[in-house]
Motif scaffolding. Structure first.
Motif, PDB file in Angstrom:
ATOM      1  N   HIS A  67       0.835  -1.209   0.000  1.00 45.60           N
ATOM      2  CA  HIS A  67       0.000   0.000   0.000  1.00 45.60           C
ATOM      3  C   HIS A  67       0.870   1.259   0.000  1.00 45.60           C
ATOM      4  CE1 HIS A  67      -3.832  -2.026   0.371  1.00 45.60           C
ATOM      5  NE2 HIS A  67      -3.388  -2.714   1.400  1.00 45.60           N
ATOM      6  N   LEU A  68       1.944   1.233   0.759  1.00 46.10           N
ATOM      7  CA  LEU A  68       2.844   2.389   0.802  1.00 46.10           C
ATOM      8  C   LEU A  68       3.515   2.601  -0.553  1.00 46.10           C
ATOM      9  CD1 LEU A  68       4.510   1.868   4.300  1.00 46.10           C
ATOM     10  CD2 LEU A  68       2.623   3.421   3.709  1.00 46.10           C
ATOM     11  N   GLU A  70       2.233   2.273  -3.331  1.00 46.80           N
ATOM     12  CA  GLU A  70       1.271   2.897  -4.248  1.00 46.80           C
ATOM     13  C   GLU A  70       1.040   4.386  -3.968  1.00 46.80           C
ATOM     14  OE1 GLU A  70       0.099   1.336  -6.926  1.00 46.80           O
ATOM     15  OE2 GLU A  70       1.351  -0.358  -6.287  1.00 46.80           O
ATOM     16  N   LEU A  71       1.609   4.912  -2.900  1.00 49.22           N
ATOM     17  CA  LEU A  71       1.412   6.330  -2.592  1.00 49.22           C
ATOM     18  C   LEU A  71       2.020   7.201  -3.690  1.00 49.22           C
ATOM     19  CD1 LEU A  71       2.331   6.497   1.219  1.00 49.22           C
ATOM     20  CD2 LEU A  71       0.042   6.470   0.205  1.00 49.22           C
ATOM     21  N   ALA A  82      -1.057  11.722   1.599  1.00 51.38           N
ATOM     22  CA  ALA A  82      -1.601  10.445   1.131  1.00 51.38           C
ATOM     23  C   ALA A  82      -1.439   9.365   2.195  1.00 51.38           C
ATOM     24  CB  ALA A  82      -0.919  10.030  -0.172  1.00 51.38           C
ATOM     25  N   PHE A  83      -0.287   9.345   2.839  1.00 56.55           N
ATOM     26  CA  PHE A  83      -0.048   8.388   3.921  1.00 56.55           C
ATOM     27  C   PHE A  83      -1.088   8.565   5.028  1.00 56.55           C
ATOM     28  CE2 PHE A  83       1.843   7.740   8.141  1.00 56.55           C
ATOM     29  CZ  PHE A  83       2.152   6.391   8.080  1.00 56.55           C
ATOM     30  N   GLY A  85      -3.987   9.998   4.941  1.00 58.99           N
ATOM     31  CA  GLY A  85      -5.324   9.638   4.467  1.00 58.99           C
ATOM     32  C   GLY A  85      -5.532   8.138   4.386  1.00 58.99           C
ATOM     33  N   ASN A  86      -4.491   7.421   3.980  1.00 63.65           N
ATOM     34  CA  ASN A  86      -4.612   5.965   3.851  1.00 63.65           C
ATOM     35  C   ASN A  86      -4.623   5.247   5.191  1.00 63.65           C
ATOM     36  OD1 ASN A  86      -4.832   5.963   1.080  1.00 63.65           O
ATOM     37  ND2 ASN A  86      -2.664   5.577   0.723  1.00 63.65           N
ATOM     38  N   VAL A  87      -3.902   5.771   6.167  1.00 66.67           N
ATOM     39  CA  VAL A  87      -3.846   5.079   7.456  1.00 66.67           C
ATOM     40  C   VAL A  87      -4.950   5.515   8.413  1.00 66.67           C
ATOM     41  CG1 VAL A  87      -1.361   4.638   7.244  1.00 66.67           C
ATOM     42  CG2 VAL A  87      -2.147   6.603   8.589  1.00 66.67           C
ATOM     43  N   ARG A  88      -5.611   6.623   8.133  1.00 65.86           N
ATOM     44  CA  ARG A  88      -6.656   7.109   9.045  1.00 65.86           C
ATOM     45  C   ARG A  88      -7.728   6.052   9.333  1.00 65.86           C
ATOM     46  NH1 ARG A  88     -11.031  10.138  10.512  1.00 65.86           N
ATOM     47  NH2 ARG A  88     -10.510  11.903  11.855  1.00 65.86           N
ATOM     48  N   TRP A 130       8.668  -0.607   5.839  1.00 59.39           N
ATOM     49  CA  TRP A 130       7.748   0.522   5.700  1.00 59.39           C
ATOM     50  C   TRP A 130       8.524   1.831   5.651  1.00 59.39           C
ATOM     51  CZ3 TRP A 130       3.644  -0.761  10.008  1.00 59.39           C
ATOM     52  CH2 TRP A 130       3.033  -1.996   9.711  1.00 59.39           C
TER      53      TRP A 130
END
Length: 190
Positions: A67-68, A70-71, A82-83, A85-88, A130
């Protein structure tokens, strides 16, 4: 079919690690959630609970790294936004009692696990992956490698700390505060 059963068991273990931690993860729960037969346990995981936990943490770490990867990486700010927003949503789940499957293998194995060092090593490798992925994104976006590595580490520390603080608070507020501070700390050109 056997690979599918093993995969379902690992997926179930990831969910259980996230919700209950390592000490509370049982083969009974893994079997119930995966639909696997009792005989599948030692067929797929002859090393028992520790082997299953290692494979679950390893897979979860690889999934997150994907997933990281793809940021977007046009600017450091874009990477961080983006990070966050994705982990929220993941941290929101922590506010309701979830957590990180990778961290779970480091914090509550206790005496139940014979080899704590292998559990810590898998987690350390996952977290390093990560940080490495984010460092690459930030470097590509124009930061120096040293600055990118520091910021990437801060991002992962923010994520992992948020799991704990949000779970304790029963609220996403600690993450939102940390996210705002992280964004405010970015250089204005980032």
């Amino acid at each position: 079919m056997a690979a599918d059963t093993k995969s379902r068991m690992i997926s179930a273990a990831i969910g259980l690690l996230q919700r209950h931690g390592l000490a509370a993860m049982s083969f009974t729960d893994v079997l119930a959630e995966s639909g696997a037969a009792r005989g599948a346990i030692y067929h797929h995981f002859p090393g028992g609970k520790q082997e299953l936990a290692l494979e679950a943490a390893r897979r979860n770490a690889e999934d997150v790294r994907g997933h990281l990867h793809e940021l977007p990486a046009r600017t450091p700010r874009e990477v961080v936004e983006a990070f966050l927003g994705n982990v929220r949503p993941v941290v929101q789940a922590s506010a309701g009692g979830g957590g990180c499957a990778v961290a779970a293998v480091t914090v509550d194995g206790g005496a139940a696990m014979a080899d704590q060092s292998s559990l810590r090593a898998v987690a350390a490798e996952g977290f390093a992956g990560w940080v490495g992925e984010l460092t690459g994104k930030l470097t590509h976006a124009g930061m120096s490698p040293a600055q990118a590595a520091d910021l990437a580490t801060l991002m992962i520390v923010t994520l992992e700390g948020a799991h704990i603080l949000c779970r304790a608070a029963g609220s996403i507020a600690p993450f939102d505060s940390a996210a705002a501070a992280l964004l405010a700390a970015l250089p204005s050109s980032g």
